[in-house]
Design an enzyme around this catalytic site. Structure first.
Site, short mmCIF file in Angstrom:
data_model
loop_
_atom_site.label_atom_id
_atom_site.label_comp_id
_atom_site.label_asym_id
_atom_site.label_seq_id
_atom_site.Cartn_x
_atom_site.Cartn_y
_atom_site.Cartn_z
N VAL A 200 0.84 -1.20 0.00
CA VAL A 200 0.00 0.00 0.00
C VAL A 200 0.87 1.25 0.00
O VAL A 200 0.57 2.25 -0.64
CB VAL A 200 -0.96 -0.03 1.20
CG1 VAL A 200 -1.76 1.25 1.28
CG2 VAL A 200 -1.89 -1.21 1.10
N GLU B 210 -1.82 5.75 -4.97
CA GLU B 210 -3.27 5.64 -5.18
C GLU B 210 -3.90 6.86 -5.87
O GLU B 210 -4.78 6.74 -6.68
CB GLU B 210 -4.00 5.40 -3.85
CG GLU B 210 -3.89 4.00 -3.31
CD GLU B 210 -2.64 3.80 -2.49
OE1 GLU B 210 -1.91 4.77 -2.31
OE2 GLU B 210 -2.39 2.65 -2.05
N ASP C 212 0.09 30.24 -41.50
CA ASP C 212 -0.48 31.02 -42.60
C ASP C 212 -0.31 32.49 -42.30
O ASP C 212 -0.02 32.87 -41.17
CB ASP C 212 -2.00 30.78 -42.66
CG ASP C 212 -2.33 29.45 -43.27
OD1 ASP C 212 -1.44 28.85 -43.86
OD2 ASP C 212 -3.50 29.04 -43.14
N ASP D 107 -6.63 26.52 -43.14
CA ASP D 107 -8.05 26.86 -43.12
C ASP D 107 -8.82 26.21 -44.27
O ASP D 107 -9.99 25.96 -44.17
CB ASP D 107 -8.25 28.38 -43.11
CG ASP D 107 -7.39 29.08 -44.16
OD1 ASP D 107 -6.82 28.38 -45.01
OD2 ASP D 107 -7.28 30.31 -44.10
N ASP E 127 -5.96 21.89 -47.04
CA ASP E 127 -4.98 21.90 -45.96
C ASP E 127 -5.11 20.66 -45.08
O ASP E 127 -4.25 20.38 -44.24
CB ASP E 127 -5.17 23.14 -45.05
CG ASP E 127 -4.60 24.39 -45.68
OD1 ASP E 127 -3.61 24.27 -46.42
OD2 ASP E 127 -5.13 25.48 -45.43
N ASP F 129 -2.58 14.08 0.95
CA ASP F 129 -1.74 14.36 -0.22
C ASP F 129 -2.50 14.71 -1.50
O ASP F 129 -1.94 15.32 -2.40
CB ASP F 129 -0.86 13.13 -0.52
CG ASP F 129 0.51 13.30 0.11
OD1 ASP F 129 0.67 14.26 0.88
OD2 ASP F 129 1.39 12.49 -0.20
P1 ATP Z 1 -2.21 33.37 -46.63
O1 ATP Z 1 -0.96 32.69 -46.28
O2 ATP Z 1 -2.06 34.83 -46.71
O3 ATP Z 1 -3.37 32.93 -45.82
P2 ATP Z 1 -3.09 31.81 -48.75
O4 ATP Z 1 -2.06 30.76 -48.82
O5 ATP Z 1 -4.40 31.49 -48.16
O6 ATP Z 1 -2.47 33.09 -48.13
P3 ATP Z 1 -4.46 32.13 -51.19
O7 ATP Z 1 -5.76 32.51 -50.60
O8 ATP Z 1 -4.26 30.79 -51.75
O9 ATP Z 1 -3.29 32.42 -50.20
O10 ATP Z 1 -4.13 33.24 -52.28
C1 ATP Z 1 -3.01 33.18 -53.10
C2 ATP Z 1 -3.12 34.23 -54.15
O11 ATP Z 1 -4.27 33.97 -54.94
C3 ATP Z 1 -3.30 35.64 -53.60
O12 ATP Z 1 -2.08 36.30 -53.48
C4 ATP Z 1 -4.13 36.31 -54.67
O13 ATP Z 1 -3.31 36.86 -55.68
C5 ATP Z 1 -4.92 35.18 -55.27
N1 ATP Z 1 -6.28 35.13 -54.74
C6 ATP Z 1 -6.66 35.04 -53.45
N2 ATP Z 1 -7.97 35.00 -53.33
C7 ATP Z 1 -8.48 35.05 -54.58
C8 ATP Z 1 -9.80 35.04 -55.14
N3 ATP Z 1 -10.89 34.93 -54.38
N4 ATP Z 1 -9.92 35.13 -56.47
C9 ATP Z 1 -8.82 35.19 -57.26
N5 ATP Z 1 -7.59 35.22 -56.80
C10 ATP Z 1 -7.38 35.15 -55.48
#
Ligand code: ATP
Length: 958
Positions: free
Chosen positions: A321, A326, A368, A681, A685, A780
């Site tokens: 024990v 415990e 990001d 996001d 990803d 304890d």
């Molecule tokens: P971060 O690291 O800033 O979050 P990300 O990796 O999410 O960026 P993306 O959203 O993939 O970046 O965008 C990459 C590129 O694509 C941007 O620099 C822009 O030139 C272009 N882009 C972003 N959003 C749009 C959109 N809705 N329509 C067209 N081109 C876009």
């Protein structure tokens, strides 16, 4: 996954699974009329009619009515394990079994004793009491963990976008009803069973239903009826949209969905144990094994001394024990739970307990940019169309401000605006994302959808243009949605003269697809000089930290061109640059991570200059020569070259990368033995989030798919919350080590006197099993819990990360247990034998009732309790003096220790407790001597710490 046979005649939509109210015609109610089996055969126009809705969606009032009729769109709760099974499970772990067997044998021993000793009976009952108490604590823990998990789950938003009264709204998925028109984009979880009525490269992952994890394309066209899950124009609850976009009409919700039908979670999935819990459990097992072995040795040594089998057994039982910790399992889970709760309060939701530990040893964070380091509040500040830039004033999404000399850029803005799916929401409008208030607490304009597109809508309004009118003049007929691999988005519109493609995207991707220009009055082929001018203008914008998009257009003959056709031979209209200010709290968090030896690698899809400018502003880059690697360069590198790149201790930025690159970099870091946290996001990803040691998803802006894949969700999306979580994760680990040292060291204090008595030939135990239980479970437990809840030490982020290979019971931890426990053991053994010896009574004349013996065992128990009081203070810091940390700085610990001492005083003086524990009242001198000896572990540890600080001023505590 096995799918049960579906009943083709079963109706869809009804909350209760019946065909709805008996008095209603079957086809009057959305989701009830055509059965799912028929929905696929209808043309999109017929689908609206059949489901009693329209392309504008339901009206708000009708949606409310339907919600009342069908109930919320949710699945019945998983049946919880029945309470009796949860309770029974508590008695099956090794600890419990050992103690139950021990108690049973003690009852037996009592039965066999001649004459019977009531002490043996008390011991048997006490051990049983321990089992019950531990089971109670374990059960309460499990119950509260389940409740916490549910509460945390509820904190993650589950929303979807729908059309109601023709307006795009964000609503809770619970409020979805049959007939709702849902807007789907890559990364969205499909919120109910729906029939697709518009699809742009839409594909879904049906794995949760079919087990096949390939993305499957969806169409709006009618298909022949067949098995519901085979319908290529339907999407199902529980699956995800992985690419493209589209719209779909809900035809079944909640339990009536395909997912609802096969939802057979009879039992909640078994909760996984973390490596830490596994380590502690295996340690506990080893200790229990050792306890049995040492108990057996003691029994064997005592038996030949002429004592009865029962007395020897009771003696050996005391040893067992004394050794079994415990209170340990309960303290460990409470401490982890406290860590999880603290993190949740600081916006970091832990989905897998594993993350709590992994956070403490994180060495690399791949983060990001947009939203995590920055505020994700995009504002177009410059528009460029071949001439001097046109500055734009105003901040945020309020369309107040102006575009300087807007006329030459109107066509550019019209095309950019037409190529958007986002919507601006004026202050006070319903639906849409949280965070609607500005720092001053006033409601603000918000964006529903992509913030980059929101910024474009705002600049269109600032140029005085009416986008609604432009959309009416050129209605959209098709779309090639944005994705972060292609970095482009295209929409096709019907114009008076034919069709027009509107394209926007990263300049690097788009300019190469252009053959002509139309800007500042010039129209013609795109020359080499023009290309150079675009590149220079783009770099100038990016160097200011702006996100840059190029905008282009082309005329087409057909409404449904191939993507390659729509995105080539384009006419370039110009560039827009948008600002996304860094989050103010990030700079400090980045500095804290640097001090903590954590490498931060920014991973962005943006231009290298944009990335570098932002990284500099938040302190990720400080030297003049960061290594900036683009996705294209990564593609050209083999694994060895990548490993060599990561091995350099340089400041590293990955720009213009896609999610696949992120995954590759995470894997490469892990190959180097790093513990990697990665943020994400988007839907694509998810692999990197799953693969990383800690996948971190965005709660406010991320997609459902990313949140599903992550181990941790940031409610506020901020990098600063990652840094806080790391700090708290490190504290959890440190605290666990504190109470391990605390709990195990007194086991030595209990064990050594017993062994000493055995080998010295003293016939009785220096501390009885019942007394040991009173210490382990009475005095304890509370201090151990208070140690588990200690706030992070101030310097916790000034140390390098814990090595992943480091065991919880490292040599240093075991050494400290032996050091503190050893001092305690020597003191209490000395007290015992000094008290016994000074009475002058020979050893073999001692009986359990000899007053001197009763005093001596009381002194041993009190000695351990008092020394544990000071021991608790000693284990609070690794290197720092307790005077510096503040003796009073953890009042809960002092109160818990005080309670233990009070309990001991009661055991010494209160007659009923004296009877149970066989103790005697101590006098003031005894208490003073014991208190003085009790401080020895603390004083010795202070001396050890002082020596450590002098020998190695910068040393790392281990
Ligand atoms: P971060 O690291 O800033 O979050 P990300 O990796 O999410 O960026 P993306 O959203 O993939 O970046 O965008 C990459 C590129 O694509 C941007 O620099 C822009 O030139 C272009 N882009 C972003 N959003 C749009 C959109 N809705 N329509 C067209 N081109 C876009």
């Amino acid at each position: 996954m096995m799918r049960p046979a579906l009943d083709p005649s079963a109706p869809a939509g009804g909350k209760d699974g019946t065909a709805g109210g008996k008095d209603e015609p079957a086809d009057a109610v959305p989701g009830r009329g055509p059965r799912p089996a028929e929905v696929p055969e209808l043309a999109p126009g017929e689908v609206f009619a059949a489901l009693d809705t329209s392309p504008r969606g339901l009206s708000a009032a009708r949606a409310r009515d339907l919600l009342e009729r069908y109930g919320p769109n949710e699945l019945p709760r998983a049946r919880r394990r029945p309470v009796w099974r949860q309770l029974a499970a508590q008695f099956t772990d090794l600890f419990a079994v050992v103690l139950i067997v021990a108690s049973g044998i003690t009852f037996l021993a009592y039965g066999l004793q001649e004459p019977r000793d009531v002490g043996t009976l008390q011991l048997a009952v006490a051990i049983l009491g321990v089992v019950l108490l531990n089971a109670g604590i374990g059960f309460a823990q499990e119950y509260s963990a389940e409740r916490t998990a549910q509460a945390l789950e509820a904190m993650v938003p589950h929303t979807c976008r729908v059309l109601r009264d023709g307006e795009r709204l964000e609503v809770s998925t619970r409020d979805l009803v049959p007939g709702d028109v849902v807007v789907l984009e890559a990364g969205d979880a499909v919120p109910a069973d729906c029939r697709v009525v518009e699809a742009h490269e839409l594909s879904v992952n049906n794995a949760p239903l079919t087990g096949e994890s390939n993305a499957v394309g969806r169409t709006a066209d009618p298909v022949a009826a067949g098995a519901p899950l085979d319908a290529r124009n339907c999407v199902f609850m529980g699956t995800d949209a992985v690419a493209g976009s589209g719209r779909a009409v809900v035809h079944a919700t909640g339990a009536e969905t395909e997912f609802g039908r096969i939802y057979r979670l009879a039992e909640a999935a078994p909760r996984q144990k973390t490596p830490l819990q596994i380590q502690v459990a295996s340690m506990a097992r080893r200790v229990a094994g050792a306890a049995l072995a040492i108990g057996a040795v003691v029994f064997a040594v005592r038996l030949p001394t002429g004592q009865s089998v029962v007395t020897s057994f009771v003696f050996a039982l005391g040893v067992m024990v004394a050794m079994v910790p415990e209170g340990l399992p309960a303290t460990l889970s409470v401490s982890l739970a406290i860590g999880v709760r603290r993190m949740a309060r600081r916006h970091a939701l832990i989905k897998q307990l594993l993350a709590v530990e992994a956070l403490g040893s994180t060495t690399v964070v791949c983060t990001d940019k947009t939203g995590t380091l920055t505020q994700a509040e995009m504002t177009v500040t410059q528009v460029w169309a071949g001439g001097p830039p046109h500055p734009v004033d105003g901040v945020g999404y309020a369309p107040s401000g102006e575009v300087a000399d807007a006329t030459p850029v109107r066509e550019l803005l019209r095309v950019a605006g037409l190529c958007c799916n986002a919507r601006l929401l004026p202050p006070g409008s319903p639906g849409g994302p949280e965070r609607s208030r500005g720092p001053e607490g006033r409601e603000r304009w918000r964006v529903l959808g992509d913030t980059t597109e929101g910024a474009l809508l705002v600049v269109v309004a600032k140029a005085g243009m009416d986008l609604g009118a432009e959309e009416e003049a050129a209605p959209r007929v098709t779309e090639f949605p944005f994705d972060s691999d292609r970095k482009l988005m295209t929409t096709v519109h019907r114009t008076g003269a034919g069709y027009q493609a509107c394209v926007k995207g990263a300049p690097g991707e788009l300019v190469g697809r252009c053959t002509g220009v139309e800007w500042e009055g010039r129209r013609g082929p795109l020359t080499g000089e023009d290309r150079a001018a675009v590149a220079a203008a783009g770099d100038a914008l990016a160097a200011q930290g702006l996100r840059v998009l190029a905008v282009a257009r082309r005329e087409l003959d057909s409404a449904r061109p191939a993507q390659g056709e729509a995105e080539s031979g384009l006419t370039l209209l110009g560039l827009v640059g948008m600002l996304d200010p860094p989050r103010p709290e990030v700079t400090d968090a980045v500095a804290a991570c640097r001090r903590a030896g954590i490498r931060i690698v920014m991973v962005t899809g943006d231009h290298p200059l944009t990335g570098e400018a932002v990284a500099r502003r938040v302190g990720i880059v400080r030297r003049p020569d960061p290594v900036v690697v683009t996705g294209a360069r990564l593609d050209a590198m083999n694994d060895e070259a990548l490993d060599a790149l990561l091995a350099e201790p340089s400041e590293l930025l990955l720009c213009r990368v896609s999610p696949e690159h992120k995954m590759r970099v995470v894997t490469a870091f892990q190959r180097r033995g790093e513990v990697v946290a990665v943020t994400g996001d988007g839907a694509n990803d998810a692999p990197a989030l799953k693969h990383a040691d800690i996948g971190v998803a965005m709660g406010a802006s991320g997609t459902d798919v990313a949140r599903e894949a992550a181990a941790m969700v940031l409610l506020d999306d901020s990098f600063a919350s990652i840094a806080t979580a790391v700090r708290l994760g490190r504290a959890v680990y440190q605290n666990i080590r504190k109470f391990l040292v605390y709990l195990f060291s007194h086991n030595i204090g209990e064990l050594v006197p017993i062994l000493a008595a055995t080998f010295a030939g003293f016939p009785l135990v220096p501390i009885s099993a019942v007394q040991i239980l009173a210490i382990d479970l009475g005095s304890d437990v509370l201090p151990a819990l208070a140690l588990g809840a200690e706030p992070p030490e101030p310097d916790v982020m000034d140390r390098p990360p814990r090595s992943r290979r480091e065991r919880l019971f490292s040599a240093a931890v075991v050494g400290r247990i032996l050091f503190l426990g050893g001092i305690q053991a020597v003191c209490v053994s000395a007290v015992f034998f000094w008290h016994i010896g000074s009475s002058g009574i020979p050893f073999d004349e001692f009986t359990k009732d000899t007053p001197v013996y009763r005093e001596a065992i009381t002194m041993v128990q009190a000695g351990i309790v008092l020394s544990q009081f000071f021991n608790a203070l000693a284990v609070r810091t690794d290197r720092q003096s307790i005077l510096k940390a503040g003796i009073l700085s953890n009042p809960a610990l002092l109160a818990a220790g005080g309670f233990g001492v009070a309990l001991m005083v009661a055991i010494s003086y209160a007659p009923p407790l004296q009877a149970v524990f066989h103790t005697a009242p101590l006098d003031a001198v005894d208490w003073a001597v014991l208190a003085g000896l009790g401080t020895l572990p603390l004083l010795a540890d202070e001396a050890r710490k002082a020596w450590l600080r002098r020998a190695d001023p910068k040393g790392v505590p281990r």
